[in-house]
Structure formats: structure tokens, C-alpha cells
Design a protein around this motif. Structure first.
Motif, PDB file in Angstrom:
ATOM      1  N   SER A 104      80.739  29.727  -7.818  1.00 20.02           N
ATOM      2  CA  SER A 104      80.223  30.307  -6.568  1.00 20.02           C
ATOM      3  C   SER A 104      78.699  30.360  -6.567  1.00 20.02           C
ATOM      4  N   SER A 105      78.105  30.647  -7.725  1.00 24.33           N
ATOM      5  CA  SER A 105      76.630  30.683  -7.804  1.00 24.33           C
ATOM      6  C   SER A 105      76.041  29.306  -7.535  1.00 24.33           C
ATOM      7  N   ILE A 106      76.654  28.283  -8.107  1.00 22.96           N
ATOM      8  CA  ILE A 106      76.166  26.910  -7.877  1.00 22.96           C
ATOM      9  C   ILE A 106      76.299  26.537  -6.404  1.00 22.96           C
ATOM     10  N   TYR A 107      77.446  26.893  -5.817  1.00 24.69           N
ATOM     11  CA  TYR A 107      77.643  26.562  -4.395  1.00 24.69           C
ATOM     12  C   TYR A 107      76.571  27.223  -3.531  1.00 24.69           C
ATOM     13  N   PHE A 108      76.375  28.536  -3.700  1.00 29.43           N
ATOM     14  CA  PHE A 108      75.419  29.241  -2.848  1.00 29.43           C
ATOM     15  C   PHE A 108      73.970  28.826  -3.159  1.00 29.43           C
ATOM     16  N   TYR A 109      73.717  28.381  -4.375  1.00 27.46           N
ATOM     17  CA  TYR A 109      72.362  27.931  -4.725  1.00 27.46           C
ATOM     18  C   TYR A 109      72.013  26.638  -3.993  1.00 27.46           C
ATOM     19  N   VAL A 110      72.994  25.705  -3.909  1.00 32.56           N
ATOM     20  CA  VAL A 110      72.723  24.411  -3.258  1.00 32.56           C
ATOM     21  C   VAL A 110      72.963  24.479  -1.750  1.00 32.56           C
ATOM     22  N   SER A 111      73.672  25.493  -1.275  1.00 26.05           N
ATOM     23  CA  SER A 111      73.946  25.595   0.158  1.00 26.05           C
ATOM     24  C   SER A 111      72.662  25.901   0.930  1.00 26.05           C
ATOM     25  N   PRO A 112      72.418  25.181   2.027  1.00 26.40           N
ATOM     26  CA  PRO A 112      71.211  25.464   2.824  1.00 26.40           C
ATOM     27  C   PRO A 112      71.325  26.735   3.657  1.00 26.40           C
ATOM     28  N   PHE A 113      72.554  27.262   3.798  1.00 29.87           N
ATOM     29  CA  PHE A 113      72.788  28.450   4.619  1.00 29.87           C
ATOM     30  C   PHE A 113      72.902  29.673   3.714  1.00 29.87           C
TER      31      PHE A 113
END
Length: 429
Positions: A104-113
């Protein structure tokens, strides 16, 4: 009669064989291979759901999550004093938690939103209600597991206890370095895990699953330890529930104040933000076309204490640029589909109202006073005289027999409180 009642509510009715239940519980504990991949995919789905504020997507992620396995296993291990099973359950739960936080941390780190949506925000402040949901959800889950016919409670338990969203929210906190979100969400996750485990422990003890130890003193120590842990977990949630109660009470009082002092007096509120967590607490307002003086604003602030809003400041935003930016900020938080077009439409409607004559009886009165005229149209139009400015002029167009236009014009001036009224007969060439 009493015996029949006890038989009716007896939890042993329809119970699965204990060794088979334990076998199923142990088989669902391990996080290896496919279980780990399913968990990672579920975490990504839940993170996307939180990112786009989609409740349906979050529910879907909770349904496919295998996180319940090691938590229920830990409850069975405590209930049967099987410490090798307890060690295995905790080990797999730690693995699942670490993988979930990482993904989840990786997803939210790369997510532009990275906007904080309402679904995400609701997982940052757990309270006593979350404790109750986790405990009773855990009870339903373990009762279903111990039945011969499992029925359909398990998916509902997965949704109600909500293990995935808090973990994903904690991952968001790590990715954005917002540690208040991380600790709040991780505390909610811990509450859910702990009280599902405790609910499982109680059901296992009630159903009298065979114990792995005989020493009664050792059993008492474990029970005392569990009691202390329950108190440690519950006390902060009571404090947070008390804060939530005060926040709801403050918000309701503030809403009533705004309605009584502004909305009931005909002032259209286009922006409202109530902040309980600031010091002092604040109520930010903006109005459609009303401008208040500094003395009026100061007077409203003095009223706050008398209306149960002590330690509160009222801010009335009257700068058009600030109001627009604040409105757009709030809109983007709660509804990504609303854009500046809606603000433009609101302004156009406001401008349209300046041209409209909202008097439903005017046409009927003209028809009574001047029965010979027909096809009446009226409204305000922009007139451009030979000057540098334009002005609005009430104009009435009719057809039919010629009438005394000066008389009609004088009557309309007094009737509508308008000046420079223009009368046009469309039949005149």
C-alpha cells in the motif's frame, strides 16, 4: 419450558467436530504462495478504492482478503493454550501486515492522486464503536466457522470488521509521511485484530475446546493478561469516542447558529467549513451576495459564546478570489466530478436573475387594466446610451390596439419601482 428455551439457543446445536474445525483453522493461517499473492492484490484494490473514494471497490477488496485466517488462528490458540499455534499465527499475521503496509505504501507513493478522501479519513480516528464492531463481528465469524453448515456470515464479517482499509490508510500515512494518519489507522487495525481474536477466544472457551495445558494457575495468568490487554486497548477508544461525541455536538450547535443568524435571515451561504480540531475552533462562511462590515462580524463573534460555542471564531470570507479557491478545494475533496463549470453556472444564474422580473401577478394586472392589448412580453434588457457605461432598462412589448403608453409607463414605474420604462407596440411600423 426453560429447558426448551436453552435448547433453542444452545450454541452446541449444529456444531462441527472440534478436530475438523481446528484443522480448517490451521490450514488458513499460513501466508505462502497463492495466499500472499491474493493478499497483495487485495491490498492494491483496497488502496485504489480509498484513492478514488469508491466504497464498492473497498468492499470487494475486503471480500477477497485472507487476513482473517491468522487472527482467528491466534484466538483458537489462546482458547486452547496451544502456544506453538499461537506463535505460528502471530508470525503469519506479522508477515501479512508487513506485506500489506509495503504494497500500500508503494502504491500511494507512486500514485499521482494524494488527496485525502472521506473513505480514507474515516479510518484515522477509531473509537469504542470500532471495538464493538470488531468484537461482535469476530463472534459471528468464529460461530460460523464452528458450524457444520457455514452459511453466509463470513463475507459479512470480512466487510464489517474491515481489516484491509485501515492497513491501506496506514500505508498512505507512511507514503505521505503523515504519521498521525499512520498511527490512527494502525491503531484501528490493531483494535480489529485484537478483538476478533478475543471474540474467538471466548467462543472457543464456551464451546469447551480441549486445552493443551492442565495447570489452572497458568490458565489464570493468561486470563489476567488478556484482561489487562483488553483494558489497554479499550481506554484510548473511549477517549476517542468522547472526542467524537464532543465534535458532533459542536458541529450540530454550529449548524444551528448558522441557520438561525444567517440562513433564516435570507442570506445564502455558498461555503461553510466547521473546524473542531483547530485552536480556537473555527466556523468559516461565505455568502452569495451579502457583504458584512467589520463591526457586524465582531458582533456575530460575540454571539458565539451565548449560543454554546465558546472558544470559537467566526470567519466570513468576502474576497472573491479566496472564496473561489476555498470552494474549489472543498469540492475536489468530496466530489471529483464537480469542476469550475459548476461555479460558472452558479454565476450565470446569478446574472440571469438581474434580467428576470419575478412577479407572477404583473401580467394578470396588465391584462385587466388594458384588455385590448395581447401578446405581452417584458423583461430587463441592457441599454447602451451614448456614454461609456450600460444600464438595465425594463422593456414591455405588446401587440394590438394602441393604448396610452405614458399612462402605462407611469403605472409600471410605481408598480415595479423602476425608472426609464420603455413601452413598444410591435404592430407599429
Amino acid at each position: 419450558m426453560i429447558r426448551n428455551v436453552f435448547n433453542f439457543i444452545n450454541l452446541h446445536n449444529g456444531e462441527e467436530k472440534k478436530d475438523k474445525v481446528l484443522e480448517n483453522v490451521i490450514s488458513n493461517i499460513s501466508f505462502r504462495g497463492s495466499n500472499l499473492w491474493i493478499l497483495a492484490c487485495a491490498i492494491i484494490i483496497a488502496s485504489i478504492g480509498l484513492n478514488v473514494n469508491s466504497t464498492a471497490v473497498i468492499i470487494g477488496a475486503m471480500l477477497i482478503s485472507p487476513l482473517m485466517g491468522p487472527i482467528v488462528g491466534a484466538g483458537f490458540a489462546l482458547g486452547t493454550y496451544n502456544f506453538s499455534l499461537l506463535k505460528k499465527s502471530f508470525k503469519n499475521l506479522l508477515i501479512a501486515t508487513f506485506v500489506s503496509l509495503t504494497v500500500s505504501s508503494i502504491y500511494f507513493y507512486v500514485s499521482p492522486f494524494k488527496d485525502v478522501q472521506s473513505e480514507l479519513l474515516s479510518r484515522t480516528s477509531p473509537n469504542i464503536y470500532d471495538v464493538l464492531i470488531a468484537f461482535f463481528g469476530g463472534l459471528v465469524g468464529v460461530i460460523a466457522i464452528t458450524r457444520v453448515e457455514k452459511g453466509n456470515p463470513i463475507p459479512g464479517v470480512a466487510i464489517a470488521t474491515a481489516l484491509m482499509p485501515p492497513l491501506c490508510t496506514a500505508g498512505f500515512g507512511l507514503a505521505t509521511f503523515n504519521f498521525s494518519y499512520f498511527f490512527g489507522a494502525f491503531y484501528l487495525y490493531t483494535i480489529n485484530c485484537f478483538f476478533i481474536c478475543i471474540a474467538t477466544f471466548f467462543v472457543v472457551k464456551f464451546l469447551q475446546y480441549p486445552s493443551s495445558i492442565i495447570d489452572s494457575k497458568y490458565e489464570k495468568r493468561i486470563r489476567y493478561g488478556i484482561s489487562v490487554l483488553i483494558i489497554v486497548m479499550i481506554v484510548p477508544s473511549f477517549y476517542l469516542a468522547y472526542n467524537l461525541f464532543n465534535e458532533k455536538k459542536f458541529t450540530k450547535t454550529a449548524e444551528q447558529f448558522v441557520q438561525k443568524e444567517f440562513e433564516n435571515n435570507g442570506y445564502t451561504v455558498i461555503y461553510k467549513k466547521i473546524n473542531y480540531n483547530s485552536s480556537p475552533k473555527t466556523i468559516d462562511l461565505a455568502f452569495l451576495n451579502k457583504k458584512f462590515t467589520d463591526n457586524e462580524i465582531a458582533s456575530f463573534n460575540k454571539m458565539l459564546s451565548d449560543n454554546g460555542l465558546a472558544d470559537t471564531k467566526l470567519n466570513i470570507r468576502q474576497n472573491d478570489t479566496d472564496i473561489k479557491s476555498e470552494i474549489m478545494s472543498e469540492i475536489n475533496k468530496f466530489d471529483n466530478n464537480i469542476s469550475e463549470k459548476d461555479i460558472a453556472i452558479s454565476k450565470l444564474r446569478q446574472e440571469l436573475d438581474t434580467y428576470r422580473v419575478s412577479d407572477s401577478t404583473l401580467l394578470k394586472e396588465i391584462e385587466i387594466l388594458y384588455p385590448n392589448i395581447k401578446n405581452i412580453s417584458y423583461g430587463k434588457i441592457v441599454e447602451y446610451p451614448l456614454t461609456d457605461s450600460a444600464r438595465l432598462q425594463f422593456t414591455l412589448v405588446y401587440s394590438g390596439t394602441e393604448i396610452n403608453q405614458e399612462q402605462l409607463s407611469n403605472w409600471l414605474e410605481k408598480r415595479l419601482h423602476e425608472k426609464n420604462i420603455r413601452i413598444i407596440n410591435s404592430d407599429t411600423k
